[in-house]
Design an enzyme around this catalytic site. Structure first.
Site, PDB file in Angstrom:
ATOM      1  N   LEU A  61       0.823  -1.222   0.000  1.00 16.31           N
ATOM      2  CA  LEU A  61       0.000   0.000   0.000  1.00 16.31           C
ATOM      3  C   LEU A  61       0.857   1.273   0.000  1.00 16.31           C
ATOM      4  O   LEU A  61       0.946   1.985  -1.005  1.00 16.31           O
ATOM      5  CB  LEU A  61      -0.943  -0.009   1.212  1.00 16.31           C
ATOM      6  N   ASP A  62       1.509   1.510   1.140  1.00 13.41           N
ATOM      7  CA  ASP A  62       2.259   2.752   1.297  1.00 13.41           C
ATOM      8  C   ASP A  62       3.486   2.761   0.384  1.00 13.41           C
ATOM      9  O   ASP A  62       4.331   1.878   0.471  1.00 13.41           O
ATOM     10  CB  ASP A  62       2.681   2.895   2.764  1.00 13.41           C
TER      11      ASP A  62
ATOM     12  N   LYS B 198      10.056   2.503   6.262  1.00  3.86           N
ATOM     13  CA  LYS B 198       9.181   2.051   5.174  1.00  3.86           C
ATOM     14  C   LYS B 198       8.911   0.560   5.263  1.00  3.86           C
ATOM     15  O   LYS B 198       9.845  -0.241   5.334  1.00  3.86           O
ATOM     16  CB  LYS B 198       9.819   2.363   3.813  1.00  3.86           C
ATOM     17  N   GLY B 199       7.631   0.204   5.279  1.00  7.39           N
ATOM     18  CA  GLY B 199       7.252  -1.209   5.317  1.00  7.39           C
ATOM     19  C   GLY B 199       7.408  -1.857   6.687  1.00  7.39           C
ATOM     20  O   GLY B 199       7.126  -3.026   6.862  1.00  7.39           O
TER      21      GLY B 199
ATOM     22  N   ARG C 250       4.352  -0.531  13.094  1.00  5.48           N
ATOM     23  CA  ARG C 250       4.299   0.644  13.983  1.00  5.48           C
ATOM     24  C   ARG C 250       5.174   0.434  15.222  1.00  5.48           C
ATOM     25  O   ARG C 250       5.966   1.303  15.607  1.00  5.48           O
ATOM     26  CB  ARG C 250       2.840   0.883  14.400  1.00  5.48           C
TER      27      ARG C 250
ATOM     28  N   SER D 146       0.385  -2.115   7.161  1.00  3.26           N
ATOM     29  CA  SER D 146      -0.418  -1.111   7.870  1.00  3.26           C
ATOM     30  C   SER D 146      -1.725  -1.667   8.429  1.00  3.26           C
ATOM     31  O   SER D 146      -2.437  -2.396   7.759  1.00  3.26           O
ATOM     32  CB  SER D 146      -0.743   0.052   6.933  1.00  3.26           C
TER      33      SER D 146
ATOM     34  N   ASN E 190      -4.050   0.310   9.047  1.00  2.00           N
ATOM     35  CA  ASN E 190      -5.044   1.272   8.540  1.00  2.00           C
ATOM     36  C   ASN E 190      -5.309   1.096   7.048  1.00  2.00           C
ATOM     37  O   ASN E 190      -5.849   1.997   6.404  1.00  2.00           O
ATOM     38  CB  ASN E 190      -4.548   2.700   8.815  1.00  2.00           C
TER      39      ASN E 190
ATOM     40  N   GLU F 271       6.262  -3.786  -4.748  1.00  2.00           N
ATOM     41  CA  GLU F 271       6.758  -3.330  -3.452  1.00  2.00           C
ATOM     42  C   GLU F 271       7.726  -2.155  -3.586  1.00  2.00           C
ATOM     43  O   GLU F 271       8.493  -2.090  -4.539  1.00  2.00           O
ATOM     44  CB  GLU F 271       7.547  -4.464  -2.781  1.00  2.00           C
ATOM     45  N   ASP F 272       7.692  -1.248  -2.596  1.00  2.00           N
ATOM     46  CA  ASP F 272       8.651  -0.124  -2.602  1.00  2.00           C
ATOM     47  C   ASP F 272       9.716  -0.279  -1.522  1.00  2.00           C
ATOM     48  O   ASP F 272      10.607   0.555  -1.428  1.00  2.00           O
ATOM     49  CB  ASP F 272       7.920   1.212  -2.389  1.00  2.00           C
TER      50      ASP F 272
HETATM   51  P1  B16 Z   1       0.225   1.573  10.600  1.00  2.00           P
HETATM   52  P2  B16 Z   1       3.079  -0.705   3.776  1.00  2.00           P
HETATM   53  C1  B16 Z   1       3.586   0.361   6.181  1.00  2.00           C
HETATM   54  O1  B16 Z   1       2.765   0.250   5.052  1.00  2.00           O
HETATM   55  C2  B16 Z   1       4.369   1.663   6.145  1.00  2.00           C
HETATM   56  O2  B16 Z   1       5.283   1.653   5.052  1.00  2.00           O
HETATM   57  C3  B16 Z   1       5.135   1.840   7.414  1.00  2.00           C
HETATM   58  O3  B16 Z   1       5.858   3.052   7.398  1.00  2.00           O
HETATM   59  C4  B16 Z   1       4.165   1.801   8.613  1.00  2.00           C
HETATM   60  O4  B16 Z   1       4.852   1.931   9.849  1.00  2.00           O
HETATM   61  C5  B16 Z   1       3.395   0.484   8.568  1.00  2.00           C
HETATM   62  O5  B16 Z   1       2.721   0.372   7.323  1.00  2.00           O
HETATM   63  C6  B16 Z   1       2.399   0.363   9.700  1.00  2.00           C
HETATM   64  O6  B16 Z   1       1.368   1.289   9.523  1.00  2.00           O
HETATM   65  O7  B16 Z   1       0.816   2.383  11.697  1.00  2.00           O
HETATM   66  O8  B16 Z   1      -0.826   2.308   9.788  1.00  2.00           O
HETATM   67  O9  B16 Z   1      -0.281   0.226  11.066  1.00  2.00           O
HETATM   68  O10 B16 Z   1       4.205  -0.067   3.034  1.00  2.00           O
HETATM   69  O11 B16 Z   1       3.395  -2.103   4.269  1.00  2.00           O
HETATM   70  O12 B16 Z   1       1.769  -0.642   3.017  1.00  2.00           O
HETATM   71 MG    MG Z   2       5.448   0.181   1.208  1.00  2.00          MG
END
Ligand code: B16
Ligand code: MG
Length: 217
Positions: free
Chosen positions: A10-11, A45-46, A49, A116, A118, A169-170
């Site tokens: 996602l992110d 990144k990735g 939390r 995430s 969220n 993936e990033d």
């Molecule tokens: P949350 P991804 C990750 O998303 C973010 O890259 C990372 O920076 C963040 O800490 C993690 O989600 C948790 O997010 O606090 O919203 O649960 O790149 O895996 O989509």
């Molecule tokens: Mg990501």
């Protein structure tokens, strides 16, 4: 020909929420007297939390108890939620919808594989939740990337073999997770950083639908 599963992080792949994570973490770092730069943010990144907070605390050589950690984790998420509250479809990264719709049109499978917690509300806000056949996010997994759990679960949910899954993936950890899962890894971002990926694209505007078509055969 069996269907392919296209699994999206996602992110950093679908939306740029890294900037909101950064703002929320930076506020905490400054309250703790820790210098936290955009370069430091790259390391988050990735990353989950809980692990992100540990990385920030280590930057400042600070040790705190679980209760205090929980307080910061709650503040982080409350601030993050306030930043993402007003997200809409204009925040989807360029070229993503075109690729998602092409995959859908070709009747292949689409899944989300994100760390995430969220992820669902974000997909709802940017109005693409309906395009996904399965969602696996931080609420569903116990092991963070580079552990392949998130992608293995996503492939299982859409009933695809791992060898028939393609991961976008990033993050380096995410590319490693896809490779460990024996899936095809596609790096989105800097090819020097994501050099372990089988394919690399700076962003989705550089990816032609013929690339997706070739992966389907
Ligand atoms: P949350 P991804 C990750 O998303 C973010 O890259 C990372 O920076 C963040 O800490 C993690 O989600 C948790 O997010 O606090 O919203 O649960 O790149 O895996 O989509
Ligand atoms: Mg990501």
């Amino acid at each position: 020909m069996s269907k392919k599963a296209f699994i999206f992080d996602l992110d950093g792949v679908i939306v740029d929420t890294a900037k909101y994570h950064f703002l929320a973490w930076q506020k905490i770092a400054s309250q703790l007297g820790i210098e936290f730069t955009p370069e430091h943010n790259e390391e988050l990144k990735g990353v989950s939390r809980v692990r992100s907070l540990d990385i920030i605390l280590a930057l400042g050589n600070i040790e705190i108890g679980q209760e205090e950690k929980n307080k910061w984790l709650t503040q982080k998420n409350e601030d993050y939620l306030s930043y993402i509250e007003h997200m809409d479809e204009t925040e989807i990264l360029p070229g993503v919808v075109n690729i998602l719709e092409f995959i859908k049109e070709k009747k292949q499978l689409i899944a989300l594989g994100s760390a995430s917690k969220n992820a669902r509300p974000i997909l709802e806000k940017v109005k693409i939740l309906h395009l996904f056949d399965a969602i696996v996010d931080g609420n569903d997994v116990t092991n963070a990337k580079p552990d392949p759990e998130v992608f293995l679960r996503a492939a299982k949910l859409v009933k695809a073999k791992n060898a028939n899954a393609i991961v976008f993936e990033d993050s380096v950890a995410g590319i490693q997770a896809a490779n460990i899962a024996n899936m095809i890894s596609v790096g989105i971002g800097d090819a020097n950083i994501l050099h372990e990926a089988k394919y690399n694209f700076k962003d989705f505007t550089f990816m032609d639908t013929s690339f997706i078509e070739a992966l389907m055969n």
